[in-house]
Design an enzyme around this catalytic site. Structure first.
Site, short mmCIF file in Angstrom:
data_model
loop_
_atom_site.label_atom_id
_atom_site.label_comp_id
_atom_site.label_asym_id
_atom_site.label_seq_id
_atom_site.Cartn_x
_atom_site.Cartn_y
_atom_site.Cartn_z
N CYS A 21 3.15 5.87 -13.11
CA CYS A 21 2.62 4.52 -12.99
C CYS A 21 1.19 4.51 -12.46
CB CYS A 21 3.53 3.67 -12.10
SG CYS A 21 3.85 4.39 -10.47
N HIS A 125 5.50 2.80 -6.54
CA HIS A 125 5.09 2.13 -7.79
C HIS A 125 3.73 1.48 -7.64
CE1 HIS A 125 5.60 0.56 -11.75
NE2 HIS A 125 5.39 -0.68 -11.35
N ASP A 140 1.78 -4.52 -15.36
CA ASP A 140 2.82 -3.65 -14.83
C ASP A 140 3.39 -2.80 -15.96
OD1 ASP A 140 5.10 -2.50 -13.64
OD2 ASP A 140 5.38 -4.24 -12.34
#
Length: 278
Positions: A21, A125, A140
């Site tokens: 991520c 994250h 995202d």
């Protein structure tokens, strides 16, 4: 301030791969596939080397250093990167990463619409909130497409994230103006170019076919990002009422979301092809 890149009106989005991520976050800030996991790993290795050198110097230049000094503090074994790595990557493009709670970022706290990008982090994250061609999107990587955020909702959304413990960083500087789509698509296998209309269509399709939240990590708290679409539909409300609605929605659904997340993590057949470690 400088506006973000136009890329012919296209949005660059990367869908979650493993625990990368941080890579996806950096690339969506830059709006193009500029970095791979190997690039960030090299930056992490360089930071580790410099940190170990400082430890050696701090111990009088001897050969003995604390036993954990060989462990990386900038990348985990499963690929999670530190904020220092993200900072170094964005410095390459003359971009500065500033904690939102710093005095220098006070204008962004008052009126975030005047900025261009924010980085958000909780546990392991990372994701980016980015303005592209005057419109704000949530990039995202656990979402199938960028999710539009109204200017009215942006401030309330950031406040909600902060209330749930997310660390938020402001990104300022000279953002890349263009990323040639034809020559950059092969740089990694995560990204895709979408028109705003395609992104909206994908988001609506996901919202209508999935009753479960996007995230599947049982360690994450109830995620406020799942309420972005609902807040968009409430954009005609006063900001005070909107904040109250968000808070009530989060409170009422916390126990239900926790059960859904645990069920998804146990392999209940979630339709979202995302990494459960995120």
């Amino acid at each position: 301030m400088e506006e973000g890149p136009s890329n012919g009106g296209m949005l660059y989005h990367e869908v979650q791969e493993s625990k990368l991520c941080a890579v996806h976050c950096v690339n969506t800030v830059l709006q193009g596939p500029f970095f791979s996991e190997f690039d960030l790993a090299a930056l992490a290795s360089d930071l580790d080397r410099k940190e170990r050198q400082m430890l050696l110097e701090g111990h009088g230049g001897g050969d003995t250093v604390p036993i954990d000094s060989e462990e990386s503090h900038n990348v985990s074994m499963d690929g999670d990167f530190s904020i220092q790595v993200l900072e170094k990557a964005l410095e390459v493009w003359d971009l500065q990463v500033i904690p939102l709670n710093c005095p220098v970022a006070e204008p962004a706290q008052i009126d975030p619409q005047l900025e261009n990008a924010f980085i958000c982090h909780l546990q392991d994250h990372w994701f980016c909130i980015r303005k592209v061609d005057t419109e704000w999107y949530n990039f995202d990587s656990l979402y199938a497409a960028p999710e539009h955020l109204s200017k009215f909702y942006l401030s309330a959304y950031l406040d909600t994230l902060k209330g749930f413990g997310w660390s938020i960083f402001l990104v300022r500087g000279n953002f890349p103006k263009e990323c040639p789509i034809s020559s950059s698509e092969a740089l990694n296998g995560f990204g895709q170019w979408l028109s705003p209309e395609d992104a909206q269509r994908i988001t609506k399709s996901c919202n209508s076919t999935q009753a479960t939240p996007h995230r599947t990590n049982p360690q994450q708290p109830s995620d406020p990002t799942q309420f972005a679409g609902e807040a968009e539909r409430l954009s005609d409300m006063e900001e005070k009422d909107l904040n109250a609605a968000i808070a009530a929605s989060l409170l009422d659904s916390a126990s239900v979301a926790a059960g859904l997340l645990n069920s998804a993590a146990a392999g209940s057949g979630s339709q979202v092809p995302q990494d459960s470690n995120q």
